[in-house]
Design a protein around this motif. Structure first.
Motif, PDB file in Angstrom:
ATOM      1  N   CYS A   1       4.937 -12.964   5.003  1.00 36.94           N
ATOM      2  CA  CYS A   1       3.867 -13.656   4.271  1.00 36.94           C
ATOM      3  C   CYS A   1       2.509 -13.552   4.947  1.00 36.94           C
ATOM      4  O   CYS A   1       1.476 -13.589   4.274  1.00 36.94           O
ATOM      5  N   THR A   2       2.494 -13.458   6.261  1.00 43.41           N
ATOM      6  CA  THR A   2       1.225 -13.533   6.986  1.00 43.41           C
ATOM      7  C   THR A   2       0.857 -12.255   7.720  1.00 43.41           C
ATOM      8  O   THR A   2      -0.277 -12.104   8.151  1.00 43.41           O
ATOM      9  N   GLY A   3       1.801 -11.378   7.902  1.00 40.75           N
ATOM     10  CA  GLY A   3       1.587 -10.200   8.728  1.00 40.75           C
ATOM     11  C   GLY A   3       2.018 -10.474  10.162  1.00 40.75           C
ATOM     12  O   GLY A   3       2.156 -11.617  10.579  1.00 40.75           O
ATOM     13  N   LYS A   4       2.223  -9.394  10.877  1.00 44.82           N
ATOM     14  CA  LYS A   4       2.631  -9.520  12.274  1.00 44.82           C
ATOM     15  C   LYS A   4       1.444  -9.971  13.115  1.00 44.82           C
ATOM     16  O   LYS A   4       0.307  -9.611  12.855  1.00 44.82           O
ATOM     17  N   SER A   5       1.749 -10.769  14.111  1.00 47.65           N
ATOM     18  CA  SER A   5       0.743 -11.120  15.117  1.00 47.65           C
ATOM     19  C   SER A   5       1.433 -11.074  16.458  1.00 47.65           C
ATOM     20  O   SER A   5       2.666 -11.091  16.546  1.00 47.65           O
ATOM     21  N   LYS A   6       0.643 -11.015  17.517  1.00 48.63           N
ATOM     22  CA  LYS A   6       1.248 -10.942  18.848  1.00 48.63           C
ATOM     23  C   LYS A   6       2.060 -12.188  19.154  1.00 48.63           C
ATOM     24  O   LYS A   6       3.110 -12.105  19.781  1.00 48.63           O
ATOM     25  N   TYR A   7       1.602 -13.352  18.689  1.00 53.97           N
ATOM     26  CA  TYR A   7       2.340 -14.586  18.965  1.00 53.97           C
ATOM     27  C   TYR A   7       3.634 -14.675  18.159  1.00 53.97           C
ATOM     28  O   TYR A   7       4.654 -15.147  18.656  1.00 53.97           O
ATOM     29  N   LEU A   8       3.593 -14.224  16.923  1.00 51.92           N
ATOM     30  CA  LEU A   8       4.822 -14.239  16.125  1.00 51.92           C
ATOM     31  C   LEU A   8       5.842 -13.254  16.684  1.00 51.92           C
ATOM     32  O   LEU A   8       7.042 -13.552  16.735  1.00 51.92           O
TER      33      LEU A   8
ATOM     34  N   GLY B   1      -3.558 -19.523  13.969  1.00 54.77           N
ATOM     35  CA  GLY B   1      -4.232 -18.374  13.382  1.00 54.77           C
ATOM     36  C   GLY B   1      -3.625 -17.878  12.088  1.00 54.77           C
ATOM     37  O   GLY B   1      -4.026 -16.832  11.590  1.00 54.77           O
ATOM     38  N   LEU B   2      -2.670 -18.607  11.543  1.00 52.45           N
ATOM     39  CA  LEU B   2      -1.995 -18.137  10.331  1.00 52.45           C
ATOM     40  C   LEU B   2      -2.863 -18.290   9.091  1.00 52.45           C
ATOM     41  O   LEU B   2      -3.536 -19.302   8.911  1.00 52.45           O
ATOM     42  N   GLN B   3      -2.807 -17.283   8.273  1.00 50.30           N
ATOM     43  CA  GLN B   3      -3.431 -17.348   6.957  1.00 50.30           C
ATOM     44  C   GLN B   3      -2.479 -16.661   5.986  1.00 50.30           C
ATOM     45  O   GLN B   3      -2.179 -15.475   6.140  1.00 50.30           O
ATOM     46  N   LEU B   4      -1.992 -17.427   5.043  1.00 48.44           N
ATOM     47  CA  LEU B   4      -1.037 -16.869   4.091  1.00 48.44           C
ATOM     48  C   LEU B   4      -1.694 -15.796   3.231  1.00 48.44           C
ATOM     49  O   LEU B   4      -2.846 -15.939   2.813  1.00 48.44           O
TER      50      LEU B   4
ATOM     51  N   PHE C   1       3.896 -22.085  17.991  1.00 46.67           N
ATOM     52  CA  PHE C   1       2.831 -23.095  17.940  1.00 46.67           C
ATOM     53  C   PHE C   1       1.462 -22.413  18.009  1.00 46.67           C
ATOM     54  O   PHE C   1       0.556 -22.721  17.222  1.00 46.67           O
ATOM     55  N   CYS C   2       1.307 -21.482  18.948  1.00 54.15           N
ATOM     56  CA  CYS C   2       0.031 -20.770  19.090  1.00 54.15           C
ATOM     57  C   CYS C   2      -0.263 -19.919  17.857  1.00 54.15           C
ATOM     58  O   CYS C   2      -1.420 -19.835  17.419  1.00 54.15           O
ATOM     59  N   ALA C   3       0.770 -19.309  17.295  1.00 55.97           N
ATOM     60  CA  ALA C   3       0.578 -18.484  16.097  1.00 55.97           C
ATOM     61  C   ALA C   3       0.121 -19.322  14.915  1.00 55.97           C
ATOM     62  O   ALA C   3      -0.665 -18.850  14.087  1.00 55.97           O
ATOM     63  N   ALA C   4       0.586 -20.546  14.848  1.00 57.97           N
ATOM     64  CA  ALA C   4       0.260 -21.407  13.699  1.00 57.97           C
ATOM     65  C   ALA C   4      -1.237 -21.633  13.569  1.00 57.97           C
ATOM     66  O   ALA C   4      -1.756 -21.774  12.463  1.00 57.97           O
TER      67      ALA C   4
END
Length: 131
Positions: free
Chosen positions: A63-70, A123-126, A118-121
């Motif tokens: 839903c959000t794309g990959k991120s380093k924190y996820l 920066g999340l944008q659906l 927690f850190c990823a949350a």
């Protein structure tokens, strides 16, 4: 690692937790001590919880794309399951304490996974659009 593989691994971990949990609850009652059965119960519970968490994070990445924190969260969940639950399985089935020091490292990996989420949350944008 591809999201597809993370989902497959989460499903595998969850299935194996059910298999080991059922096997220990039914077939191993007479073979293992109460302490060993408790280790198995703890290992399967933590494996199941964190397999579901791994699945949730992998689905969140769809839903959000990959991120380093996820991605860190996913890898830490995997490491935590292997070290924490794996060392407890080894302890219960072998009665050897050779890997007992891996259990707290697995717990630390779980903590890192949750903190990375927690850190990823922040920066999340659906990427889902309302229709």
């Amino acid at each position: 690692m591809k999201i597809k593989h993370l989902i497959m691994l989460a499903a595998f971990f969850a299935a194996m937790a059910v298999v080991v949990g059922a096997f220990s609850a039914h077939a191993l009652q007479q073979q293992l001590s109460a302490k060993e059965l408790q280790w198995l119960a703890t290992a399967t519970a933590y494996q199941q919880y964190h397999a579901l968490a791994l699945l949730a994070v992998a689905l969140l990445m769809i839903c959000t794309g990959k991120s380093k924190y996820l991605m860190l969260s996913c890898y830490a969940f995997i490491i935590g399951i292997v070290l924490f639950s794996g060392s407890l399985y080894f302890l219960a089935f072998s009665s050897s304490t050779a890997l007992v020091y891996l259990t707290p490292l697995g717990g630390l990996a779980f903590i890192i996974a949750w903190l990375a989420l927690f850190c990823a949350a922040g920066g999340l944008q659906l990427k889902l659009e309302r229709k």
